[in-house]
Scaffold this active site. Sequence first.
Site, PDB file in Angstrom:
ATOM      1  N   ASP A   1       0.947  -1.022  -0.012  1.00 44.77           N
ATOM      2  CA  ASP A   1       0.167   0.168   0.058  1.00 44.77           C
ATOM      3  C   ASP A   1       0.827   1.213  -0.060  1.00 44.77           C
ATOM      4  O   ASP A   1       2.086   1.202   0.451  1.00 44.77           O
ATOM      5  CB  ASP A   1      -0.857  -0.133   1.181  1.00 44.77           C
ATOM      6  CG  ASP A   1      -2.018  -1.245   1.134  1.00 44.77           C
ATOM      7  OD1 ASP A   1      -2.205  -1.564   0.056  1.00 44.77           O
ATOM      8  OD2 ASP A   1      -2.652  -1.478   2.454  1.00 44.77           O
TER       9      ASP A   1
ATOM     10  N   TYR B   1       4.370  -9.528   7.542  1.00 42.89           N
ATOM     11  CA  TYR B   1       4.108  -8.056   7.626  1.00 42.89           C
ATOM     12  C   TYR B   1       4.119  -7.834   9.242  1.00 42.89           C
ATOM     13  O   TYR B   1       3.738  -8.608  10.123  1.00 42.89           O
ATOM     14  CB  TYR B   1       2.299  -7.782   7.267  1.00 42.89           C
ATOM     15  CG  TYR B   1       2.060  -8.470   5.874  1.00 42.89           C
ATOM     16  CD1 TYR B   1       2.059  -7.197   4.977  1.00 42.89           C
ATOM     17  CD2 TYR B   1       1.741  -9.615   5.336  1.00 42.89           C
ATOM     18  CE1 TYR B   1       1.704  -7.425   3.645  1.00 42.89           C
ATOM     19  CE2 TYR B   1       1.611  -9.789   4.301  1.00 42.89           C
ATOM     20  CZ  TYR B   1       1.569  -8.974   3.358  1.00 42.89           C
ATOM     21  OH  TYR B   1       1.212  -9.252   2.133  1.00 42.89           O
TER      22      TYR B   1
ATOM     23  N   TYR C   1      -5.307  -9.334   2.083  1.00 36.68           N
ATOM     24  CA  TYR C   1      -5.647  -7.787   2.825  1.00 36.68           C
ATOM     25  C   TYR C   1      -5.128  -7.628   4.233  1.00 36.68           C
ATOM     26  O   TYR C   1      -6.236  -8.231   4.864  1.00 36.68           O
ATOM     27  CB  TYR C   1      -6.759  -7.432   2.210  1.00 36.68           C
ATOM     28  CG  TYR C   1      -7.027  -7.266   0.884  1.00 36.68           C
ATOM     29  CD1 TYR C   1      -6.387  -6.182   0.158  1.00 36.68           C
ATOM     30  CD2 TYR C   1      -7.550  -8.093   0.126  1.00 36.68           C
ATOM     31  CE1 TYR C   1      -6.505  -5.959  -1.516  1.00 36.68           C
ATOM     32  CE2 TYR C   1      -7.783  -7.995  -1.438  1.00 36.68           C
ATOM     33  CZ  TYR C   1      -7.117  -6.927  -1.937  1.00 36.68           C
ATOM     34  OH  TYR C   1      -7.320  -6.674  -3.352  1.00 36.68           O
TER      35      TYR C   1
END
Length: 375
Positions: free
Chosen positions: A200, A266, A338
């Site tokens: 992102d 992440y 996501y």
Amino acid sequence: MLTIDRACRNCFYRVFRGRGEIGIVDEKDCKICFGLSGEIPRFVELAEEELKGYEFDTFSVGTKIDYEILEREDELRKTLNHNFKDIKTWLNRRIGEELERRIGKRYVHTGYDVNVIIDTRFDHVTLQVKPVYIYGRYLKLIRGIPQTKWPCRICGGIGCRRCGYTGKQYPESVEEIIAKRALELFEGDGEAFHGCGREDIDARMLGNGRPFVLEINNPRRRKVDLRRLEEEINRYADGKVRVLNLRYSDKEEVRRLKEEEFVKVYRARISSDREIDEGRLRESLSHLEGKIIKQKTPLRVSHRRANKVREKKIYGCKLIWVKGKEALIEIRAESGTYIKELVSGDEGRTKPSISEIMGSNCWVKELDVIAVEGD
């Protein structure tokens, strides 16, 4: 039925195999090639001139020939009832061999650096230059820049007051930062950036970096010291982006990067609308490990992505710390997961989610990709 009584020496041997009652004439009077055989030196000169300034090792040759000449050869082939090498193939080879002798580069039929296209109708030469492909990994060290160029949402890239007539939604991108010095050193006309996924805009790309291939179009230079290029890109990037391990690549690697799915790791700093119970959060993360979650296309990207349900596997979750209403977590997940929606639930569009399991509203405050595994 087509009959030929005169031909140049080249066409006499090419078409008639050196046999028959055919008058041998000068190329310009030939009833088969209509002078093309005699123009080979001219075509070679034109090609040599066009190739000046390009760095290459191998080349190929293609020609465009008047349709009437090709049609006449087809008719002659039927009349003679035997096959012969067509003028186009013969001309390509003769020009290629002579050009090879003149410029000292290797004439090949496949795997060439440059394809020389000669339009014999107008004495015009165009070059099809094979792109240069550079593989590497990049780190995005600041938030707020996209991976690739985004056209302005108002003007669609034309240029308007809103975008300062740049045609861009954002002033710069990872692509542009990396490509600028590469285009200058390779003297290319343009580029294409092929990333292994994308983070992102507000996320950083840390750790071992994200694999990418930079494609340089119409390069006049093919042999650049990639160590030097790496240093110059990093100097120009000024701490915003860093590239690692540059090496020459090819189109197949672009295909591989697009097709393979790399596991991502992440690190997310999350917030909640209430004090976070450390034990409860640990249980929630443990519950997600090994699970297949279902994610409808997130609301934030629904305007540009197909509305469908994606199933993604969560390989591992780890709690790093909890401080009041905030926590830092690490998630190892299948490519394309996501993460923001895994935390928030996205109004029920992602199930299960951390918010759903915790029974409170949670959201991602900061997100970093810290590893792209594989490759």
